[in-house]
Design an enzyme around this catalytic site. Sequence first.
Site, short mmCIF file in Angstrom:
data_model
loop_
_atom_site.label_atom_id
_atom_site.label_comp_id
_atom_site.label_asym_id
_atom_site.label_seq_id
_atom_site.Cartn_x
_atom_site.Cartn_y
_atom_site.Cartn_z
N GLU A 750 4.90 -2.99 -0.17
CA GLU A 750 4.10 -2.59 -1.41
C GLU A 750 4.86 -2.62 -2.56
O GLU A 750 5.96 -1.68 -2.66
CB GLU A 750 3.30 -1.31 -1.11
CG GLU A 750 2.33 -0.95 -1.86
CD GLU A 750 2.80 -0.12 -3.45
OE1 GLU A 750 2.91 -1.05 -4.38
OE2 GLU A 750 3.02 0.90 -3.35
N CYS A 784 3.04 3.48 -8.85
CA CYS A 784 2.84 2.09 -8.58
C CYS A 784 1.25 1.96 -9.17
O CYS A 784 0.81 0.93 -9.31
CB CYS A 784 3.13 1.46 -7.38
SG CYS A 784 2.43 2.43 -6.00
#
Length: 991
Positions: A750, A784
């Site tokens: 990720e 994020c």
Amino acid sequence: MTLTPARPDLLEAQILHLGTQILKGSTGSKGLSALLQKSWWDDKLMDWAMADEVLRVELFRLVDCLPALKSKPEIARHMQEYLGQRGLHLPELLQKSINYTKPDSLPAQTAATAMTLGAEQLAKRFICGANVEEALKALQQLRKKKLAFSVDLLGEAVTSEHEALQYLQRYLDLMPRLASVVQSWSPIPLIDQATSEELARVSISVKVSALFSQFDPFNPDGTQQVVQERLVQLLRQAQQTGAFVHIDMEQYAYKDLTYQIVQDLLMQPEWRGVSRVGMTIQAYLKDSYQDAQQILAWAKTRGTPVTVRLVKGAYWDQEVIRASQEHWEIPVYTDKAQTDHNFEAITALLLQNHALVHTAIASHNVRSLAHALVLADHYQVPARALEIQMLYGMADRYAQALAGLERRVRVYSPYGELLPGMAYLIRRLLENTANTSFLRQSLNDGLDPQELLTAPRPRPTQTPVATLGFINSPNQDFSRTEVRLQLQTALQKVQGQLGQTYPARVGTQILADLPAVPSVNPADPAQTIGFIGYGSPEAAQKAMTLARQTFLSWRRTPVEERAQVLERVARQLEERRFEITAWLTYEVAKPAREADAEVSEAIDFCCYYAQQMRRLDQGQHRDVAGETNFYHYWPRGVSVIIGPWNFPLAIPLGMTAAALVTGNTAILKPSEQSSVIGALIVELFDRAGLPTGALTYLPGKGESVGAYLVRHPQTALVAFTGSRAVGCQIYQECAVLRPGQTQMKRVIAEMGGKNAIIVDESADLDQAILGVIQSAFGYSGQKCSACSRVIVLAPIYDLFLERLTEAARSLTVGPATDPSTRVVPVIDQDAQERTLQYIASASSQGRVVLQQSAPSPGYYVGPTIVADVAPDAPLAQEEIFGPVLAVLKAQSFTAALDIANGTPYALTGGLYSRTPSHIQLARQEFEVGNLYINRSTTGAIVERQPFGGFKLSGLGTKAGGPDYLLQFLDPRTITENVQRQGFAPLAGFEF
């Protein structure tokens, strides 16, 4: 003071008699449309809406977004989208004008005009004016009907200090204006015959949360200081003008702090003798009777009566939804009769104590009103100590009837523009049209008045049925005093444990000879959180050897035992929640609410993955005659876990838990900035009974220890969360087949995003601004999922930008340990310098409309907003990971989507819109792994919102989702021919 009531049957008879008088004394035609004065564009529409729940919802949603629509074609288009769907029962002419014409056609625009006029008429029904002049005319009409008033300024959401000060100033200007006007009005009986005291002719109702944009129960002292300073200004103006100030009650989370602010202020010498002030009790709250008792005890100590407005409560849906989402106890009664019963109990309590408090019974329920008036006569409550209050535009005929019976009635009268008043209008519509509404029931010609006036009969409390499926761990409610005290205790405890050494460890061997590197507090780099014993490639080799050896036994450990290890970790996390929250606050400067939510997420990962592995362990059987087929999974081997610093607990622990419960062993290399938290993760698994060697704690530099583990031929899987550059490098390294390697490595990566929120013309701007602020500047944009681009459609661009800038300007920058802080430091000096470099170049890429200063020492960067940024500018393309927000303008919604999709990332995205077609198009075309509509883009919850992106944001995996564990497993199919010598077992055959 306590009086014994008369016989209950006699009181009931009096209540029935008085209630019947009020009902008979009211005038006006029957039917729900009469209640709404038939002000809609079609006399029957509201009646039909009440009979059609789908139509009711769509109609109110349309009304909600009307103020944002600036042209007739736009209104017509939204009418088509909301009311043009199949199955809605509309007047034939209206249905044709909606469905069969273009939005800019004459019939459509005619329908739009009727819709606008109808909504305005509805608003005028419940809102006494759009400005002071209109409000004064309406108030004068009330006075002619012998009704008093209390004025409320509409506009519930305050997004900035600029707006909060405007709210305050409007009241400061309003009171002398009202006072000068009402003196010329004909008087109404507002004199208490016993004391000859003239009651206040001017009354205002104030929401304390609107006085301070950073109103927060988590920061009670700071909030109280600011709000009291502004309340003092209001009270002094009220003293000069003879006005009465009443404090409204809002959502449950604000209740205790609101009482504290008002009561502490009114105990000060300047205000202790003031009686022209009031508070509110909401009877639908389960703890409201205790609140009434507390207020009475306080009033007795104070010595001067205040007024208590008793209401049923106006935020029922919001309270139920919030509590359900958070898995908290629902604070309101879920049975209307329970609320009505509690209302009567509190009424009796207040009226018995009329020497301590004056009571305002605020209700449209004739039973509740008659009950209060009968009890007031029984307890000999003086006229000064009781009044009836009703909402403007609701139950007018009851107000008139009571005034005719010489009872004092005050009308709560909101005024203001339609846009800020829309939330209030929708609440009134919901209240009017609810099946349990007394007003709606009273207009049923077939209903016996005695049935309306009977005493409320609460249903027996039922035990909630257990919810099927996964239940998330609830976050703590920091509006509660005991929760904040536990946090403060934990912060003090952990502060005394700072500075310890956390060496790398392979099995039982502590690698104490390795160099120790300090991990520091980003808010105060001079404060060392702990000394980290960094590993080396040699230590990594030892860890790999042990992990590989342990894998041979751990993979054969029954799934149930592996799952129970995770569940024991989850229990420890819950037991040590506040302690772990404190460690997160110190080591990575995470604010308590977000740190607590991260603990909840870690708990959820453990429990959810344990549940999912039990499911996967069942495999899949597909047998046919003479043959069995079994599909199941095997673990892959040694998993290397490389975690991030921004979620140093939940993400590494979640990846580790997934690896272990699937039968893999794991080597955890935590981020260099959060290695103390990494050591805590391993400690939790050790205490949960994980076998030695199944998990190794190996902190170190990414370019040495991390790179060695990634390249190792016996690494079966790498689970990584971090930057795109490192993620792509890991992906490249794992694709290389090295000597001794016997399987292809799998990568779970990720890698962040350049996330955008689109705000269109129909958006609720209050909601959008608060959502963007939270998404962009929560944890200083170091998520994020954080919003780093907001794409605003041209018609609202300037207004949105102005309000957004003021909202961000109001944020406090400071350490995570300070409850007033909204923007914390970035993680380290490198991050600070990198972010400041982007800010230094911002003026060449757009217009810097905000650059807040930042305190020192500490790695602080003030919130920065750059407007007019081009879609291809570095600020709009590159991940910054700091509190920097680029604002882009789009000419159309499709253009906004093109801009949003115009980056290599596809992690999260957001949309604020009330246009159904835009919402549907975003669902289809917005290239993100997680799309959030009309809410912030941060705060994904395990199982509810599995998290992860694609394109260059990741490999398409979803942490906390039903298929995540599959990444840690290899599938196998076993087929057996069970036929021998022409016969085979027959399932279910009995001899």
